[in-house]
Design a protein around this motif. Structure first.
Motif, PDB file in Angstrom:
ATOM      1  N   PRO A 381      -2.203  10.297   3.678  1.00  0.00           N
ATOM      2  CA  PRO A 381      -1.483   9.529   2.639  1.00  0.00           C
ATOM      3  C   PRO A 381       0.030   9.530   2.824  1.00  0.00           C
ATOM      4  O   PRO A 381       0.696   8.531   2.505  1.00  0.00           O
ATOM      5  N   TYR A 382       0.586  10.625   3.318  1.00  0.00           N
ATOM      6  CA  TYR A 382       2.040  10.688   3.538  1.00  0.00           C
ATOM      7  C   TYR A 382       2.455   9.797   4.705  1.00  0.00           C
ATOM      8  O   TYR A 382       3.468   9.084   4.625  1.00  0.00           O
ATOM      9  N   MET A 383       1.661   9.816   5.790  1.00  0.00           N
ATOM     10  CA  MET A 383       1.969   8.955   6.928  1.00  0.00           C
ATOM     11  C   MET A 383       1.790   7.478   6.560  1.00  0.00           C
ATOM     12  O   MET A 383       2.558   6.619   6.991  1.00  0.00           O
ATOM     13  N   GLU A 384       0.775   7.190   5.758  1.00  0.00           N
ATOM     14  CA  GLU A 384       0.546   5.806   5.329  1.00  0.00           C
ATOM     15  C   GLU A 384       1.719   5.311   4.466  1.00  0.00           C
ATOM     16  O   GLU A 384       2.168   4.169   4.612  1.00  0.00           O
ATOM     17  N   LYS A 385       2.211   6.183   3.572  1.00  0.00           N
ATOM     18  CA  LYS A 385       3.332   5.809   2.718  1.00  0.00           C
ATOM     19  C   LYS A 385       4.602   5.601   3.558  1.00  0.00           C
ATOM     20  O   LYS A 385       5.375   4.647   3.322  1.00  0.00           O
ATOM     21  N   ALA A 386       4.784   6.483   4.537  1.00  0.00           N
ATOM     22  CA  ALA A 386       5.944   6.341   5.418  1.00  0.00           C
ATOM     23  C   ALA A 386       5.894   5.009   6.160  1.00  0.00           C
ATOM     24  O   ALA A 386       6.887   4.290   6.258  1.00  0.00           O
ATOM     25  N   SER A 387       4.707   4.658   6.652  1.00  0.00           N
ATOM     26  CA  SER A 387       4.532   3.399   7.379  1.00  0.00           C
ATOM     27  C   SER A 387       4.706   2.191   6.454  1.00  0.00           C
ATOM     28  O   SER A 387       5.191   1.135   6.865  1.00  0.00           O
ATOM     29  N   GLU A 388       4.334   2.365   5.209  1.00  0.00           N
ATOM     30  CA  GLU A 388       4.506   1.289   4.234  1.00  0.00           C
ATOM     31  C   GLU A 388       5.992   1.047   3.960  1.00  0.00           C
ATOM     32  O   GLU A 388       6.439  -0.106   3.838  1.00  0.00           O
ATOM     33  N   ILE A 389       6.756   2.143   3.880  1.00  0.00           N
ATOM     34  CA  ILE A 389       8.195   2.025   3.620  1.00  0.00           C
ATOM     35  C   ILE A 389       8.909   1.423   4.831  1.00  0.00           C
ATOM     36  O   ILE A 389       9.781   0.569   4.695  1.00  0.00           O
ATOM     37  N   ASN A 390       8.529   1.857   6.009  1.00  0.00           N
ATOM     38  CA  ASN A 390       9.127   1.334   7.246  1.00  0.00           C
ATOM     39  C   ASN A 390       8.018   0.880   8.185  1.00  0.00           C
ATOM     40  O   ASN A 390       7.497   1.649   8.983  1.00  0.00           O
ATOM     41  N   ALA A 391       7.671  -0.389   8.044  1.00  0.00           N
ATOM     42  CA  ALA A 391       6.522  -0.936   8.779  1.00  0.00           C
ATOM     43  C   ALA A 391       6.739  -0.996  10.282  1.00  0.00           C
ATOM     44  O   ALA A 391       5.776  -1.143  11.045  1.00  0.00           O
ATOM     45  N   GLU A 392       7.982  -0.878  10.739  1.00  0.00           N
ATOM     46  CA  GLU A 392       8.264  -0.981  12.176  1.00  0.00           C
ATOM     47  C   GLU A 392       8.437   0.375  12.838  1.00  0.00           C
ATOM     48  O   GLU A 392       8.772   0.458  14.020  1.00  0.00           O
ATOM     49  N   ASP A 393       8.194   1.432  12.083  1.00  0.00           N
ATOM     50  CA  ASP A 393       8.326   2.769  12.669  1.00  0.00           C
ATOM     51  C   ASP A 393       7.076   3.103  13.484  1.00  0.00           C
ATOM     52  O   ASP A 393       5.977   3.268  12.940  1.00  0.00           O
ATOM     53  N   THR A 394       7.233   3.207  14.782  1.00  0.00           N
ATOM     54  CA  THR A 394       6.084   3.441  15.671  1.00  0.00           C
ATOM     55  C   THR A 394       5.579   4.886  15.608  1.00  0.00           C
ATOM     56  O   THR A 394       4.404   5.136  15.872  1.00  0.00           O
ATOM     57  N   PHE A 395       6.454   5.830  15.244  1.00  0.00           N
ATOM     58  CA  PHE A 395       6.032   7.231  15.197  1.00  0.00           C
ATOM     59  C   PHE A 395       4.965   7.447  14.126  1.00  0.00           C
ATOM     60  O   PHE A 395       3.956   8.128  14.368  1.00  0.00           O
ATOM     61  N   SER A 396       5.209   6.880  12.948  1.00  0.00           N
ATOM     62  CA  SER A 396       4.217   7.045  11.883  1.00  0.00           C
ATOM     63  C   SER A 396       2.917   6.309  12.240  1.00  0.00           C
ATOM     64  O   SER A 396       1.815   6.796  11.951  1.00  0.00           O
ATOM     65  N   LEU A 397       3.046   5.134  12.885  1.00  0.00           N
ATOM     66  CA  LEU A 397       1.846   4.380  13.288  1.00  0.00           C
ATOM     67  C   LEU A 397       1.049   5.128  14.359  1.00  0.00           C
ATOM     68  O   LEU A 397      -0.187   5.168  14.312  1.00  0.00           O
ATOM     69  N   GLU A 398       1.725   5.710  15.305  1.00  0.00           N
ATOM     70  CA  GLU A 398       1.039   6.481  16.355  1.00  0.00           C
ATOM     71  C   GLU A 398       0.330   7.692  15.749  1.00  0.00           C
ATOM     72  O   GLU A 398      -0.796   8.035  16.154  1.00  0.00           O
ATOM     73  N   SER A 399       0.988   8.325  14.771  1.00  0.00           N
ATOM     74  CA  SER A 399       0.356   9.476  14.103  1.00  0.00           C
ATOM     75  C   SER A 399      -0.904   9.036  13.361  1.00  0.00           C
ATOM     76  O   SER A 399      -1.950   9.701  13.428  1.00  0.00           O
ATOM     77  N   LEU A 400      -0.820   7.903  12.680  1.00  0.00           N
ATOM     78  CA  LEU A 400      -1.985   7.377  11.945  1.00  0.00           C
ATOM     79  C   LEU A 400      -3.109   6.996  12.909  1.00  0.00           C
ATOM     80  O   LEU A 400      -4.296   7.238  12.625  1.00  0.00           O
ATOM     81  N   LYS A 401      -2.747   6.428  14.031  1.00  0.00           N
ATOM     82  CA  LYS A 401      -3.756   6.046  15.030  1.00  0.00           C
ATOM     83  C   LYS A 401      -4.570   7.272  15.468  1.00  0.00           C
ATOM     84  O   LYS A 401      -5.811   7.240  15.532  1.00  0.00           O
ATOM     85  N   THR A 402      -3.853   8.360  15.748  1.00  0.00           N
ATOM     86  CA  THR A 402      -4.522   9.603  16.161  1.00  0.00           C
ATOM     87  C   THR A 402      -5.386  10.169  15.033  1.00  0.00           C
ATOM     88  O   THR A 402      -6.523  10.616  15.261  1.00  0.00           O
ATOM     89  N   LEU A 403      -4.835  10.157  13.820  1.00  0.00           N
ATOM     90  CA  LEU A 403      -5.564  10.689  12.666  1.00  0.00           C
ATOM     91  C   LEU A 403      -6.844   9.887  12.394  1.00  0.00           C
ATOM     92  O   LEU A 403      -7.925  10.466  12.163  1.00  0.00           O
ATOM     93  N   TYR A 404      -6.736   8.569  12.407  1.00  0.00           N
ATOM     94  CA  TYR A 404      -7.902   7.717  12.143  1.00  0.00           C
ATOM     95  C   TYR A 404      -8.987   7.930  13.210  1.00  0.00           C
ATOM     96  O   TYR A 404     -10.182   7.971  12.910  1.00  0.00           O
ATOM     97  N   TYR A 405      -8.540   8.043  14.441  1.00  0.00           N
ATOM     98  CA  TYR A 405      -9.513   8.250  15.525  1.00  0.00           C
ATOM     99  C   TYR A 405     -10.194   9.608  15.366  1.00  0.00           C
ATOM    100  O   TYR A 405     -11.412   9.732  15.517  1.00  0.00           O
ATOM    101  N   ARG A 406      -9.364  10.607  15.044  1.00  0.00           N
ATOM    102  CA  ARG A 406      -9.893  11.967  14.882  1.00  0.00           C
ATOM    103  C   ARG A 406     -10.951  12.015  13.770  1.00  0.00           C
ATOM    104  O   ARG A 406     -11.995  12.669  13.898  1.00  0.00           O
ATOM    105  N   LEU A 407     -10.664  11.319  12.687  1.00  0.00           N
ATOM    106  CA  LEU A 407     -11.556  11.359  11.528  1.00  0.00           C
ATOM    107  C   LEU A 407     -12.575  10.208  11.526  1.00  0.00           C
ATOM    108  O   LEU A 407     -13.252   9.972  10.521  1.00  0.00           O
ATOM    109  N   LYS A 408     -12.649   9.518  12.661  1.00  0.00           N
ATOM    110  CA  LYS A 408     -13.636   8.435  12.856  1.00  0.00           C
ATOM    111  C   LYS A 408     -13.498   7.318  11.808  1.00  0.00           C
ATOM    112  O   LYS A 408     -14.488   6.763  11.336  1.00  0.00           O
TER     113      LYS A 408
END
Length: 424
Positions: A381-408
């Motif tokens: 939820p914190y990474m999603e909120k960060a990405s929502e605030i700054n949609a062009e931040d690739t660091f938060s998106l990369e973190s979410l990508k890993t998290l989503y994959y990890r949690l299927k």
């Protein structure tokens, strides 16, 4: 006896006649000398007036905006190779007119006229100084004072334009010329003895931007003596020292500023940053606590405290500080991202714990792995909120990508993956 007396009488008469002729000759000689001297004087006066006439002509040409001709005339009047100029070179009025002409060249809108001089205002100032130097009796002092006052306005105009065009060296030179004029005795007498803190400060600003940090420090310190611009001046002095890699002097300056302006939080922030960069955590925390005490509603201070606790490994305190920062500022991207990063990193550590479980203990492994997944879930939820605030931040998106994959969470994984592709 009779003849002898007659001869004597004749001799005496001749002597009287000779004396009369001698007096007449001497009188004539004196008159001739006076005539010669008068003639020489008239020639001298005529030469002087001719050269002063050249200066007057230059002034008239300037007044009629024939500046190229005016410049030619005044240059002739100060030409040391010109014998006639011997009369006009030591004349104060010559240099006053010269200063006036160069000031008019600066003010001209005609580009061809502007090309007549490289630095017309500086030449104008030098000319007015020469006029004052030669005017020992101060006959033309009032006129020069007026011209110098007008010159201050021109130098200010030049400084502002130069600063806006990023020509900081010219801006600095212009501000310094203003200070030079204002410090002249003739201007002090004119009632302009007040310290011009605005120009002093601006000279510091121009010097800083020109990367002349020693000059910047000198001018800023002078402005600080008169409390100009308050705490901000101390910040700029410290910034100048920092640019010179002199953090010790920067800290001393900030401490002096903090003592003078204890309610100013920006000085505290700079001090904290210097201590943090120097890895002086205890000092940084001390001033950070002071900053929070002064301004408890400042989310930036709580964020900085969270970062410091994070660095010290005091995770729970860091989480509370970040949460406080978010409470005070709902769209605090960095606080959301750092909170997500804390839980993400705790998940990574827990994965290492799970991987260390012996292969013959699958249940234990599963238990430890699930603990890791719980930490990863907290991060989302914190990474999603960060990405929502700054949609062009690739660091938060990369973190979410890993998290989503990890949690299927494959639908969200695909969505984030597409966003990353679009940003490339």
């Amino acid at each position: 006896m009779t003849k002898l007396r007659r001869k004597q009488k004749l001799f005496n008469n001749q002597l009287k006649k000779n004396k009369f002729e001698l007096k007449k000759y001497l009188k004539l000689t004196v008159m001739m000398k006076k005539t010669i001297l008068l003639f020489a004087f008239l020639i001298s006066v005529a030469g002087a007036y001719a050269q002063k006439g050249k200066v007057a002509s230059a002034q008239t040409l300037k007044d009629t905006q024939k500046l190229d001709k005016a410049l030619e005339a005044i240059n002739e009047a100060i030409d040391p190779t010109n014998e006639k100029a011997e009369k006009s070179i030591p004349w104060a009025k010559t240099w006053e007119v010269r200063g006036d002409i160069y000031r008019a060249i600066y003010q001209s809108k005609d580009e061809n006229i502007k090309k007549l001089a490289d630095d017309p205002l500086q030449t104008s100032l030098e000319s007015f100084k020469k006029a004052l130097e030669l005017d020992e009796k101060g006959r033309n002092a009032n006129g020069v004072k007026i011209n110098l006052t007008l010159l201050i306005s021109d130098f200010t105009d030049q400084a502002v334009n130069a600063f806006n065009e990023n020509n900081y060296e010219l801006a600095l030179k212009s501000f310094e010329s203003i200070l030079d004029i204002e410090s002249m005795p003739v201007m002090q007498e004119a009632g302009q003895a007040a310290v011009d803190t605005v120009i002093i400060f601006n000279a510091g600003l121009a010097a800083y931007n020109a990367e002349k940090y020693d000059d910047a420090i000198q001018y800023y310190k002078e402005a600080a003596k008169y409390d100009y611009n308050g705490a901000r001046t101390y910040e700029l002095i410290a910034s100048s020292y920092t640019s010179k890699q002199d953090t010790a002097s920067a800290l001393l300056t900030l401490q002096e500023g903090f003592e003078k302006y204890p309610e100013n939080s920006s000085i505290l922030v700079l001090m904290i940053n210097i201590y943090l960069n120097a890895n002086k955590v205890d000092d940084a925390m001390k001033y950070l606590e002071l900053a929070i005490k002064q301004d408890p509603e400042n989310g930036s201070f709580h964020f900085a405290q969270g970062s410091l606790y994070d660095k010290l490994g005091e995770t729970e305190k860091a989480i509370k500080a970040y949460e406080k920062a978010i409470e005070l500022k709902e769209d605090y991207f960095d606080a959301y991202y750092n909170l997500g990063a804390i839980y993400y990193n705790q998940g990574v550590k827990q994965v290492e714990v799970a991987n260390a479980v012996p292969t013959n203990q699958p249940d234990k492994y599963e238990e430890e792995k699930n603990k890791a997944d719980e930490e990863f879930k907290k991060a989302i939820p914190y990474m999603e909120k960060a990405s929502e605030i700054n949609a062009e931040d690739t660091f938060s998106l990369e973190s979410l990508k890993t998290l989503y994959y990890r949690l299927k969470m494959m639908d969200k994984f695909d969505e984030v993956n597409k966003k990353l592709e679009d940003l490339k």
